[in-house]
Design an enzyme around this catalytic site. Structure first.
Site, mmCIF file in Angstrom:
data_model
loop_
_atom_site.group_PDB
_atom_site.id
_atom_site.type_symbol
_atom_site.label_atom_id
_atom_site.label_comp_id
_atom_site.label_asym_id
_atom_site.label_seq_id
_atom_site.Cartn_x
_atom_site.Cartn_y
_atom_site.Cartn_z
ATOM 1 N N LYS A 78 0.870 -1.183 0.000
ATOM 2 C CA LYS A 78 0.000 0.000 0.000
ATOM 3 C C LYS A 78 0.906 1.231 0.000
ATOM 4 O O LYS A 78 1.979 1.220 0.633
ATOM 5 C CB LYS A 78 -0.851 -0.057 1.277
ATOM 6 C CG LYS A 78 -1.968 0.961 1.396
ATOM 7 C CD LYS A 78 -2.768 0.678 2.686
ATOM 8 C CE LYS A 78 -3.931 1.628 2.889
ATOM 9 N NZ LYS A 78 -4.704 1.304 4.112
ATOM 10 N N SER A 153 -9.655 1.342 3.142
ATOM 11 C CA SER A 153 -8.784 2.123 2.298
ATOM 12 C C SER A 153 -7.770 1.298 1.509
ATOM 13 O O SER A 153 -7.258 1.763 0.497
ATOM 14 C CB SER A 153 -8.035 3.155 3.139
ATOM 15 O OG SER A 153 -7.179 2.519 4.068
ATOM 16 N N SER A 177 -9.755 -1.116 7.323
ATOM 17 C CA SER A 177 -9.171 -0.871 5.992
ATOM 18 C C SER A 177 -8.445 -2.038 5.345
ATOM 19 O O SER A 177 -8.069 -1.947 4.181
ATOM 20 C CB SER A 177 -8.222 0.332 6.055
ATOM 21 O OG SER A 177 -8.956 1.523 6.020
#
Lengths: 475, 108
Positions: A78, A153, A177
């Site tokens: 990420k 996310s 997330s």
């Protein structure tokens, strides 16, 4: 489900045996990233660095060295992890062009075992969101249906795993997330106990709940990645002691006491998700699990607690973006105060500003006791209720999210509606216990639904073992 | 019936334009007029939602600050080298002079 990559353990042993080349695996991953670029899962590749590392690993193996438990295994981080070879932006305009001066501990540990980071995945800017629509760059598309969000996310990470751009990806979970995008996109998402994985070198969101974890195709893969990353780090004083081995997961569901959280199955849960979860519970029962119903009475307060504590901590963590030391600086400021105002006002996106404003409000003098302190106290109540529920059963289960992946744009005009996506995941962040999302089946229209399984704090190994047994029961 | 102090404070959650401007100043955010208008409504909605905590009886409970179960994690106060040069660590700084971060004048 998996068609490109072998189990991570097998990839590493084949690379070590010389049957596969790290260089070829990196090229394969980069080619897939290129071919599937229409899904916009990736913010940038780290191809130069990745090719260099692959060459080093292949050379080391040719010399007869042990290249590690993840030898030659490509992965995707990420974009809130500090990694060499590409900018670290957290998908925010304010960090555009930021070049990591050092790497995250999690990345260093994976590299020390031979893994190779090939790309950085998209996210809601600063991890503020549940759909990747808050990314300052672009929205990632759901790998099952391009008109829908992948969740967030860590949406780019989840989509990467489902599209098989690499064997695994890293995410962060502050309020859901990792688990929610795993549920929306259809892969394993693992949120470890608070403190189990060092957060050094990861862009901070809400420090009292932020954790790092893997997204992968199988529980075994996720467990191996966790095993490499877990344990104390002198660069993160919140890290806790680890258990001995997270990869030995031989256990059956027979006699396991599993409690279904009744508040998660009631009002607000979509019927299609409910059906998939109920049928997955039947499969657990058939495999020998003892299923009962448990209650966490303050469940409907968890989100309110989260949306006070999280913005408060966000406003504090994002105070470091002052335009003076790194990140975006407004060029036309006349004095220091104006430089702060303009750099932050122009640099931050809408959701980051919204959270900073809420956080500033709940922490300001006169409101602190009514909001922040009250939320922290209700947090204690939630922890007590969670621990009480786990006195009667070994594990808790329920859905990950109230719905399947929603349409792109469906919630963008209503931030509060967007926040409600976190309603079933935030409690584990408040409590700090481990929690996993595993694919439980598909709803009408083929959209994936994740089952959430939770264990007591620091019982990560027990949780992974029961998750693996559940995965087998659903197969 | 006498209302609790908590309720009095919470009923103030309908933010005005001045409230939003004050918050933006405290948070050092330069906002456009359009953003201010949007935030008046959105922030009020969010604050109304979290006000539901007002219903919770938390008598006898202490606030939770963190959940790591760790207390007073200490280390020796010594300089350690991680192999980075000062200029590596300063490479993202907008203005550097003699290995120091240069900012705008603060006083006077």
């Amino acid at each position: 489900m998996r068609s490109v990559w072998l189990p991570i353990k097998d990839i590493a042993s084949k690379v070590q045996a010389g049957e596969l080349k790290a260089a070829d695996l990196v090229e394969q991953s980069l080619k897939l990233i290129e071919e599937k670029s229409e899904y916009k899962a990736i913010v940038a590749t780290t191809e130069t660095e990745a090719r260099k590392r692959a060459k080093q690993i292949d050379e080391a193996i040719a010399r007869g060295d042990d290249a590690g438990r993840l030898a030659g295994v490509p992965f995707i981080a990420k974009d809130n992890f500090l990694v060499f070879g590409a900018d670290t932006t957290a998908a925010s305009n304010i960090l555009k062009g930021f070049s990591a001066p050092y790497q995250a501990t999690a990345i260093n540990r994976l590299e020390a075992e031979g893994a190779i980071c090939v790309a950085k995945a998209n996210l809601d800017a600063f991890a503020h969101g549940t759909s990747t629509e808050n990314s300052d760059f672009f929205t990632t598309l759901n790998p099952q249906d391009k008109t829908r969000v992948p969740g967030g996310s860590s949406g780019g990470s989840a989509a990467s795993v489902v599209l098989e751009l690499a064997p695994f990806a890293l995410g962060t979970d502050t309020g859901g997330s990792i688990r929610q995008p795993a549920s929306f996109s259809g892969c394993i998402g693992y949120k470890p106990s608070y403190g189990l994985v060092s957060r050094s070198g990861v862009v901070a969101m809400a420090s009292s709940t932020d954790v790092i974890g893997p997204l992968a195709s199988t529980v075994d893969d996720a467990a191996l990645v966790l095993d490499v990353m877990a344990g104390p780090d002198e660069l993160d004083s919140t890290t806790i002691a680890r258990q001995d081995d997270y990869t030995e997961l031989n256990q059956s569901l027979k006699g396991k006491k599993i409690g279904v959280i009744k508040e998660y199955m009631g009002e607000g849960l979509s019927l299609e998700v409910k059906h998939v979860i109920e049928s997955s519970i039947d499969k657990l029962k058939q495999a020998g699990a003892e299923i009962s119903e448990v209650s966490i009475p303050s469940t409907d307060m968890a989100l309110a607690v989260y949306y006070i504590l999280c913005p408060a901590e966000v406003s504090s963590n994002l105070a470091r973006y002052d335009g003076q030391r790194y990140a975006y600086t407004a060029k036309d400021a006349k004095n220091l105060d104006q430089s702060y105002l303009l750099s932050r006002g122009q640099g931050f996106g809408k959701e980051a500003k919204r959270r900073i404003m809420i956080g500033t409000y709940v922490l300001s003098s006169g409101y602190y006791d009514a909001y922040y302190r009250k939320a922290q106290t209700v947090r204690t109540k939630l922890i007590n209720e969670f621990e009480a529920a786990l006195k009667d059963v070994d594990f808790l289960i329920g859905p990950v999210a109230p719905t399947t992946a929603f349409k792109i744009g469906a919630n963008v005009d209503n931030p509060l509606q967007m926040y409600l996506c976190d309603i079933m995941t935030v409690t584990s962040n408040m409590v700090g216990n481990p929690s996993i999302s595993i694919p439980a089946g598909k709803a009408e229209g083929g959209l994936p639904v994740g089952l959430q399984i939770m264990a007591a704090r620091r019982q990560d190994k027990e949780l992974l073992a029961v998750a693996k047994a559940s995965e087998e029961a659903f197969a | 019936m006498k209302r609790s102090l908590l309720q009095l404070v919470l009923t103030m959650a309908n933010l005005t334009r001045d409230d939003v401007l004050k918050l933006a100043q405290l948070a050092r955010l330069d906002l456009s007029d359009a953003e201010i208008e949007e935030y008046i409504k959105e922030l009020s909605d969010i604050l109304h939602y979290v006000e539901k905590l007002d219903q919770m009886d938390v008598t006898g409970l202490k606030p939770t600050n963190q959940v790591s179960d760790l207390t007073n994690v200490t280390r020796f106060d010594e300089v350690k080298s991680y192999g980075y040069e000062p200029l590596d660590l300063l490479k993202n700084v907008p203005e550097v002079e003699d290995n120091q971060i240069k900012v705008k004048r603060m006083i006077g």
